[in-house]
Design a protein around this motif. Structure first.
Motif, PDB file in Angstrom:
ATOM      1  N   ALA A  33      -4.092 -10.618   2.116  1.00  0.00           N
ATOM      2  CA  ALA A  33      -3.911  -9.960   0.980  1.00  0.00           C
ATOM      3  C   ALA A  33      -3.566  -8.631   1.295  1.00  0.00           C
ATOM      4  O   ALA A  33      -4.339  -8.054   1.918  1.00  0.00           O
ATOM      5  N   LEU A  34      -2.895  -7.959   0.554  1.00  0.00           N
ATOM      6  CA  LEU A  34      -2.597  -6.425   0.683  1.00  0.00           C
ATOM      7  C   LEU A  34      -3.563  -5.960  -0.296  1.00  0.00           C
ATOM      8  O   LEU A  34      -3.704  -5.789  -1.572  1.00  0.00           O
ATOM      9  N   LEU A  35      -4.716  -5.298   0.141  1.00  0.00           N
ATOM     10  CA  LEU A  35      -5.817  -4.586  -0.294  1.00  0.00           C
ATOM     11  C   LEU A  35      -5.520  -3.193  -0.923  1.00  0.00           C
ATOM     12  O   LEU A  35      -5.911  -2.603  -1.864  1.00  0.00           O
ATOM     13  N   GLU A  36      -4.730  -2.335  -0.042  1.00  0.00           N
ATOM     14  CA  GLU A  36      -4.491  -1.116  -0.232  1.00  0.00           C
ATOM     15  C   GLU A  36      -2.877  -0.599   0.079  1.00  0.00           C
ATOM     16  O   GLU A  36      -2.518  -1.427   1.102  1.00  0.00           O
ATOM     17  N   GLN A  37      -2.610   0.194  -0.643  1.00  0.00           N
ATOM     18  CA  GLN A  37      -1.136   0.568  -0.129  1.00  0.00           C
ATOM     19  C   GLN A  37      -0.929   1.998   0.315  1.00  0.00           C
ATOM     20  O   GLN A  37      -1.483   2.884  -0.430  1.00  0.00           O
ATOM     21  N   ARG A  38      -0.598   2.254   1.444  1.00  0.00           N
ATOM     22  CA  ARG A  38      -0.490   3.904   2.171  1.00  0.00           C
ATOM     23  C   ARG A  38       0.861   4.179   2.210  1.00  0.00           C
ATOM     24  O   ARG A  38       1.692   3.072   2.685  1.00  0.00           O
ATOM     25  N   THR A  39       1.203   5.394   2.160  1.00  0.00           N
ATOM     26  CA  THR A  39       2.606   5.981   2.686  1.00  0.00           C
ATOM     27  C   THR A  39       2.722   5.975   4.213  1.00  0.00           C
ATOM     28  O   THR A  39       1.562   6.091   4.590  1.00  0.00           O
ATOM     29  N   MET A  40       3.919   5.985   4.698  1.00  0.00           N
ATOM     30  CA  MET A  40       3.923   6.100   6.179  1.00  0.00           C
ATOM     31  C   MET A  40       3.673   7.566   6.314  1.00  0.00           C
ATOM     32  O   MET A  40       3.426   7.763   7.786  1.00  0.00           O
ATOM     33  N   LYS A  41       3.312   8.247   5.604  1.00  0.00           N
ATOM     34  CA  LYS A  41       2.906  10.079   6.101  1.00  0.00           C
ATOM     35  C   LYS A  41       1.381   9.826   5.973  1.00  0.00           C
ATOM     36  O   LYS A  41       0.766  10.832   6.544  1.00  0.00           O
ATOM     37  N   SER A  42       0.769   8.686   5.772  1.00  0.00           N
ATOM     38  CA  SER A  42      -0.869   8.700   5.687  1.00  0.00           C
ATOM     39  C   SER A  42      -1.117   8.857   7.621  1.00  0.00           C
ATOM     40  O   SER A  42      -0.545   8.224   8.221  1.00  0.00           O
ATOM     41  N   ASP A  43      -2.218   9.559   7.470  1.00  0.00           N
ATOM     42  CA  ASP A  43      -2.835   9.611   8.858  1.00  0.00           C
ATOM     43  C   ASP A  43      -3.257   8.582   9.482  1.00  0.00           C
ATOM     44  O   ASP A  43      -4.227   7.883   8.793  1.00  0.00           O
ATOM     45  N   ASP A  44      -3.371   8.372  10.545  1.00  0.00           N
ATOM     46  CA  ASP A  44      -3.856   7.263  11.477  1.00  0.00           C
ATOM     47  C   ASP A  44      -5.432   7.054  11.236  1.00  0.00           C
ATOM     48  O   ASP A  44      -5.752   5.928  11.025  1.00  0.00           O
ATOM     49  N   LEU A  45      -6.135   8.330  11.167  1.00  0.00           N
ATOM     50  CA  LEU A  45      -7.636   8.037  10.873  1.00  0.00           C
ATOM     51  C   LEU A  45      -7.839   7.626   9.687  1.00  0.00           C
ATOM     52  O   LEU A  45      -8.980   6.820   9.500  1.00  0.00           O
ATOM     53  N   GLY A  46      -7.346   8.000   8.696  1.00  0.00           N
ATOM     54  CA  GLY A  46      -7.323   7.664   7.184  1.00  0.00           C
ATOM     55  C   GLY A  46      -7.373   6.147   7.207  1.00  0.00           C
ATOM     56  O   GLY A  46      -8.077   5.575   6.585  1.00  0.00           O
ATOM     57  N   ILE A  48      -7.486   3.819   9.583  1.00  0.00           N
ATOM     58  CA  ILE A  48      -8.527   2.993  10.255  1.00  0.00           C
ATOM     59  C   ILE A  48      -9.862   3.102   9.522  1.00  0.00           C
ATOM     60  O   ILE A  48     -10.460   1.911   9.495  1.00  0.00           O
ATOM     61  N   GLN A  49      -9.965   4.135   8.770  1.00  0.00           N
ATOM     62  CA  GLN A  49     -11.304   4.322   8.346  1.00  0.00           C
ATOM     63  C   GLN A  49     -11.268   3.403   6.729  1.00  0.00           C
ATOM     64  O   GLN A  49     -12.347   2.526   6.766  1.00  0.00           O
ATOM     65  N   ARG A  50     -10.319   3.103   6.341  1.00  0.00           N
ATOM     66  CA  ARG A  50      -9.984   2.134   5.217  1.00  0.00           C
ATOM     67  C   ARG A  50     -10.214   0.812   5.526  1.00  0.00           C
ATOM     68  O   ARG A  50     -10.853   0.034   4.980  1.00  0.00           O
ATOM     69  N   GLU A  51      -9.566   0.529   6.679  1.00  0.00           N
ATOM     70  CA  GLU A  51      -9.633  -0.787   7.384  1.00  0.00           C
ATOM     71  C   GLU A  51     -10.814  -1.102   7.778  1.00  0.00           C
ATOM     72  O   GLU A  51     -11.472  -2.268   7.520  1.00  0.00           O
ATOM     73  N   THR A  52     -11.529  -0.251   8.296  1.00  0.00           N
ATOM     74  CA  THR A  52     -12.998  -0.455   8.698  1.00  0.00           C
ATOM     75  C   THR A  52     -13.973  -0.741   7.462  1.00  0.00           C
ATOM     76  O   THR A  52     -14.704  -1.574   7.455  1.00  0.00           O
ATOM     77  N   TYR A  53     -13.614   0.251   6.545  1.00  0.00           N
ATOM     78  CA  TYR A  53     -14.339  -0.179   5.177  1.00  0.00           C
ATOM     79  C   TYR A  53     -14.186  -1.585   4.656  1.00  0.00           C
ATOM     80  O   TYR A  53     -15.288  -2.375   4.303  1.00  0.00           O
ATOM     81  N   TRP A  54     -12.794  -2.106   4.485  1.00  0.00           N
ATOM     82  CA  TRP A  54     -12.740  -3.359   4.042  1.00  0.00           C
ATOM     83  C   TRP A  54     -13.334  -4.632   4.895  1.00  0.00           C
ATOM     84  O   TRP A  54     -13.719  -5.605   4.292  1.00  0.00           O
ATOM     85  N   LYS A  55     -13.104  -4.365   6.255  1.00  0.00           N
ATOM     86  CA  LYS A  55     -13.807  -5.192   7.085  1.00  0.00           C
ATOM     87  C   LYS A  55     -15.300  -5.547   6.675  1.00  0.00           C
ATOM     88  O   LYS A  55     -15.929  -6.394   6.777  1.00  0.00           O
ATOM     89  N   CYS A  56     -16.142  -4.353   6.502  1.00  0.00           N
ATOM     90  CA  CYS A  56     -17.506  -4.424   6.218  1.00  0.00           C
ATOM     91  C   CYS A  56     -17.573  -5.057   4.776  1.00  0.00           C
ATOM     92  O   CYS A  56     -18.484  -5.956   4.785  1.00  0.00           O
ATOM     93  N   VAL A  57     -16.763  -4.708   3.818  1.00  0.00           N
ATOM     94  CA  VAL A  57     -16.920  -5.169   2.734  1.00  0.00           C
ATOM     95  C   VAL A  57     -16.675  -6.680   2.413  1.00  0.00           C
ATOM     96  O   VAL A  57     -17.389  -7.660   1.891  1.00  0.00           O
ATOM     97  N   LEU A  58     -15.428  -7.360   3.313  1.00  0.00           N
ATOM     98  CA  LEU A  58     -15.108  -8.607   3.259  1.00  0.00           C
ATOM     99  C   LEU A  58     -15.930  -9.679   4.384  1.00  0.00           C
ATOM    100  O   LEU A  58     -15.646 -10.541   4.686  1.00  0.00           O
ATOM    101  N   MET A  59     -16.969  -8.748   5.185  1.00  0.00           N
ATOM    102  CA  MET A  59     -17.544  -9.372   6.145  1.00  0.00           C
ATOM    103  C   MET A  59     -16.508 -10.048   7.228  1.00  0.00           C
ATOM    104  O   MET A  59     -16.836 -11.238   7.436  1.00  0.00           O
TER     105      MET A  59
END
Length: 69
Positions: A33-46, A48-59
């Protein structure tokens, strides 16, 4: 998109599941599932941080999931 076409994405552990049980197993038992949508202008660190957040939340990290990182 890569998960849809290959069933693997860039995941290191998922290929082991597919090798053992087949791609049909993954398509039947895993949901993506697509949990969040980001623009192509989004920075890589942001991203990665959101991906890390969702990995923790969803275990989804080992030992419960297939994510090693």
């Amino acid at each position: 998109m890569s998960y849809i076409y290959t069933g693997l994405g860039y995941n290191d552990e998922l290929p082991k599941v597919i090798e053992t049980h087949g791609l049909g197993y993954a398509r039947q038992h895993f949901r993506f599932a697509l949990l969040e949508q980001r623009t192509m202008k989004s920075d890589d660190l942001g991203i990665i941080q959101r991906e890390t957040y969702w990995k923790c939340v969803l275990m989804t990290r080992e030992p419960l999931g297939c994510n090693k990182n």
